[in-house]
Each structure stands twice: as C-alpha cells, then as structure tokens.
Design an enzyme around this catalytic site. Structure first.
Site: not given
Lengths: 357, 357
Positions: A157, A159, A315
């Site tokens: 992961h 970001n 979202g």
C-alpha cells in the site's frame, strides 16, 4: 489506507479524512497540534505562508498523474497478463478522480492505483465543527493497494498527497504534504523486508537522516490492529503527514522530498515481486494468505480512519474499498503452529523490527 | 451484531456497547433520550425502580443458558455432522462467558452461539465520560450468528440481553431488556421471508400489536450499509432496546416478552434451513454468497457499534469476531445483472418490504 488528514472534531476526538481521494462533504483546514516537528515540518506563522498556490498545485497534479502512469505501466509489464482499467469519476461538489483497477492477473489478483484532484468551499459546518479556516480547500493525491495471487509475494500500500486551504483572496492559508508506503507479506523473507525499508530510507535520507527512523516508527504505530494485541498488518514502511513548508524554498524541498518518496515506490516493491512471483505455493499457503488478508480487512474497516471518514462523508465507495483483498477467510481463534513459517511472520507483526540500521 | 447498548458520550456522539458479550472495561448506565416509548418502554421515575434484582437476574441467566443449550442442540441435529465446541472465558474485571462455535459442518460452515454473564464496578471514567449513575452494573445475554454452507440457506443473527445498574446499597438503579433477530439470505424466497417475519411477529403480538411494526422498522434502519446507498445486509427482522419495566408486574411482562422472542428463534429459522439445505448450488451461487458476505463484513466492522465498541474496550476479540463469515470475496464495483436472481435479492436489500401485514 489512503492519505490521512487528521482532523480535530469539536468534541476533541481525533478522526481523519481520506485526503486526496473521495473526500465527501467534509474537508479540513484548521489549526491543530503538530504531529511531528523537524526541519521539514517546523511551525510557521500565518505571515510566512507561501503564496504560490497554482505553481505547487499544478506541479503536484502533473507529478501525481505521471507517477500513476509509470506505476500502472510497470505493474502491467510485471503481470504480463492483465491490464488496468480506468474509471473516471466526478465529485459532485468539485473535482474528481481516475480509479485504475487491475484484476485476475497472472501476478496481481486485485489492485488499484488511484488518483484524485478534488476541491471545494469551506462550509459553515466545517468552520464550526472542524475549526477550519479559509474559504476553500484543494487536495490531490495518489493511493494504491496491490494484492498479488502468490502468497509469497507481499501486498503493498502507498499514498502521497498534497493539501491546500485558501483565503477569500485565493491565497494559501495553509498547505501540507503527507504520504507513506507499507508492506504486508504473508511469509517473511528478511531480505525482502530489508530491501523495502532500505529503499524507502535511501529516498528520505538526503532530506535528513532523522526522517526515516521517525516515519518508520509512525508507520509501525499506525498500521496496527489494536484489538489483536497491537499486531501490525504487515512489516510497515514509512508514514508521515502535515509536512508544512516554512517558505518557498522549504516548499520546493518538501516537493522534492515527496517526489523522491513517490519515485522510490517501484524500486522498493517490484524487485520483491520479481524475486517471489514464481515461488511454488499450495493450499496451505493460500489459506494463510487469506487468514492474513482477513486481518487486512479488519484494519482497513475498523481502524483506518481515512477509509472510515471517506465512507461516512459520501466518498466514492468503490474507489475507497478497492483496497480490500479479493478473497478472504475468517476462522475462529486461528493460531499458526509455534515455530512454523506462518508463525514467523506473525511474530514480526507482533514485534516490529528495525530492518535497517 | 450482538446486543447494542447506546451510550451517550460526553461529546454528544452516540456509540454503542456490545452489551451481553465481551464488554471490556466500559459499561454504561446513564440517562438518555428514550429510543422508543410504548407500554413496554414508557418512562419511569427513579422512585419507581423495581427492587428485585436477584430474582430477574437469576431467572434471566437460567433462561439464557437453557436457550443456548436448546439452540445448539437443534442446530447440531440439523447439521448432522459437526458439533459445537465450547470455550469458556473469564473477564478480568468480573464475570465471563461460554462461546460455542460450530465449523465446517455439512449444513453450517461457521457459527457461534455465545452467552455471557458479566458485571463490574462503575468507574470514575464511566461516570464522567459516560454520565453513568450507580455503583455497579450487570449484563447477561445470548448472541448468535450462523453462516450456512449452501447459498440458498440464509445467514441468521440474533441477540437477547438484560442489563442492570445498582446503587451502593445493591438496589437496582436502572434496568432494561434488548434484543432482536435478522435474516440475511443470498437468494430471495419470499415464502421464507414471510415465514421468518411472521414467526417473529406472532411471538410479539400478544404483548402489543404495535410492537412488531415498530421493531421491524428499527431493524430495517439499523442493519444498513449507509456507505452503499443504505443497502440492508439482508431482509431484516426485529430490533429493540431499552425496554424498561415500570414496576414489578411490568418487569414480569417484559421478561415474558423477551422469553417469547428468544423461544421463537428456532421456529423462525430452522424450517428455512430444512427447506433449502439440499438445494443444488454451483460456483455462481457460491460466488454471490461470498460477495454478499463481504457486505456482511462491511456492516459488522464499519457500522455495528456493538462490535466496534466491544473491540475498542478490550472485549474478547475472538468471541466478538466469530460473527464474520468463513470465506468472503471483495470485487471492485460488482453488480449483478439486472433482473437476475442475484439482483432480486439486492433489490429487497435496497428497498425493504413489509413481509407480513
């Protein structure tokens, strides 16, 4: 998962916003306690705010989209079978995103490499409930999760995100960068763990030798299932937020720091994929992978405040939950045999190690 | 899932406690807005508190353990293969429970039928943070979740619970019952839905014709994935809480109401199992079952405040998370074909129906 923007609710409870992606009605621009302080993140007075919004913003948007292309191309090439499909979406209240999903590949069973560029007005509710300042906000980032088929290839992961708040004159009232990357293996290969951490560390060190240890520690603290004796979901990586520039020069340095981290991702992850993707696995390995994927689900849905806040503030659900693993198993009170390969992995999740000096 | 005890935190945010099972450090006894008001739940003054704690408490404990035995025996008989295994556990701060798990049966792939009898002192933190009154608290309940193998047999959840707060003299300062049962089919058989709801309704109606419609509505409202356009996790059932007795006679009636609901469970669920357990299914059906089980996971981990509060307050994790389905699938943006059997189920989850008049 996803970028995290800590917000201080009126009641003093900390929650977080899925910053770059899928921010619903609620975004945040406020004064809060600094999570960290170092030369990348030292406090600054309002008067010192950097007033070159469009420049940093546009450069960041370009970088993020270019990085998305590069990562998707490299992963497709490594997979050799599946390709990413893209869903473009618009946010009702401003902006939108490009969700790119790969599924049922030869190497990657499920993955998403998503970008979003979103903006909006600071509402009265944000002002009163979130103590936000400014007139409008802007957020842009890239968020990815990759779940491989082979239990010997780790899930990853990452970001990276940038945030701005603007005053009524359109000038920046606040701005910061955040990001990170963490690895979730199912079987422990110490070489792989060292390689991943070393690569992330190498990207950071030019900006300060103290950064990797600090952000490695923050990652260890964040990605834990507190309801399972603080068992980490994997072997960590780095995690940072609220890196605020003091001046223009500092903004440029932060931008370069952020780029260095984003650019290091493929070098940190792909060699591990190459090394392990042809390892022979059997049902026992797949079973354990699915058990551990269950822990991944638990973390993302119970603890990851970015995911939760994103979902609770309208979202785009499918973009947020692309992070969930494709097949998962929940068994009552499952414990691997002491000393087994499965247990070795579990032990480093329970007792995070220093992978590089 | 599990019993839910709404609590009003200092900051005004509503959270819930997993009442009968796995309460950690924190339990609750406080004044709050009434969720419902009817002859079973009308307000009462402190002076009207019923002072026969041990009687109701002991009767309830006996009932709950007997019901656990009866339900486990009936499910084992229906399965024909697997049997429940029992884990007895103790709560560090008072009381304990009997977790009974069935796994890999011919009919039931995974299930738990758990009871707990827990108690403790009201701490300063509870008093200040939760505005609790009283000196000590007591909670006892049964909580069950059953996940069948066959996608044509629905998953079921039920819970019945009783709660007391005591003053320093050991007298009851507050007390209430809560409970409910809800059905999560993967394919819609309208007969089954009607049978389940009708049986629950029949159990309630002797106590007031208005009760089933009200508690059916509360169930529809509660078991929804708000992040998926308020899609329910199934076709509902009944859900009620804070049924407070006004006097001794009322306490007896509430007790009988609670017994009637608990006793109706096997009659509501087992005939559906019998009817569908031999239906022939294929990989498509299993795939859809696992997708819907994913929604079950989402509800339990994102929205079910009982689960979340239990986990966050050091409940017994394995007993709480026994509710999670055995195998689960998360696919990006999966939608069943319009008009398909899968879509028919989805539509009743999106648009809850009145199953009985």
């Amino acid at each position: 998962m996803h970028g995290l923007l800590w917000i201080l609710l009126r009641n003093g409870i900390r929650a977080t916003v899925n910053l770059p992606v899928e921010i619903g009605k609620l975004v945040v621009c406020y004064k809060r306690k600094r999570m960290m302080s170092n030369r990348l993140t030292s406090d600054r007075e309002k008067s010192q705010v950097v007033h070159h919004s469009s420049d940093t913003k546009q450069r960041w948007i370009s970088f993020v989209h270019d990085l998305q292309d590069r990562i998707c191309q490299a992963l497709e090439k490594e997979d050799g079978g599946a390709v990413f499909r893209e869903d473009r979406w618009e946010r009702k209240d401003g902006g939108g995103g490009k969700t790119r999903i790969i599924a049922n590949g030869d190497v990657f069973e499920k993955g998403g490499v998503n970008t979003s560029v979103v903006h909006g007005k600071v509402t009265d509710a944000m002002r009163t409930q979130l103590k936000m300042e400014g007139d409008s906000w802007f957020a842009c980032g890239l968020s990815l999760v990759i779940h491989p088929v082979n239990p010997f290839v780790p899930t990853v992961h990452a970001n990276w995100r940038y945030f701005e708040c603007h005053n009524t004159e359109g000038k920046i009232a606040d701005q910061w960068f955040g990001g990170g990357a963490d690895l979730t293996p199912y079987y422990l290969f110490e070489d792989d763990a060292r390689h991943f951490h070393q690569t992330l560390r190498n990207a950071m060190t030019p900006f300060g030798a103290e950064l990797y240890p600090k952000f490695k520690q923050q990652c260890d603290s964040y990605f834990t299932n507190s309801h399972r004796d603080n068992e980490m979901r994997g072997i960590g990586g780095v995690f940072y937020d609220y890196l605020r520039p003091q001046d223009e020069q500092d903004a440029d340095r932060l931008f370069a720091f952020q780029q260095a981290n984003g650019n290091a991702f493929l070098a940190a992850y792909l060699p591990i994929v190459v090394k392990r993707k042809n390892n022979v696995w059997n049902e026992r390995h797949k079973h354990w992978q699915e058990i551990r994927r269950g822990r991944y689900v638990e973390f993302n849905l119970i603890h990851d405040r970015g995911t939760l806040f994103g979902l609770r503030t309208n979202g785009r659900t499918e973009s947020i939950l692309m992070s969930l693993p494709p097949t998962v198993r929940f068994e009552y009170n499952f414990h691997p045999e002491a000393g087994s390969e499965e247990d070795k992995l579990l032990q480093v999740c329970l007792h995070p190690r220093q992978w590089v000096e």
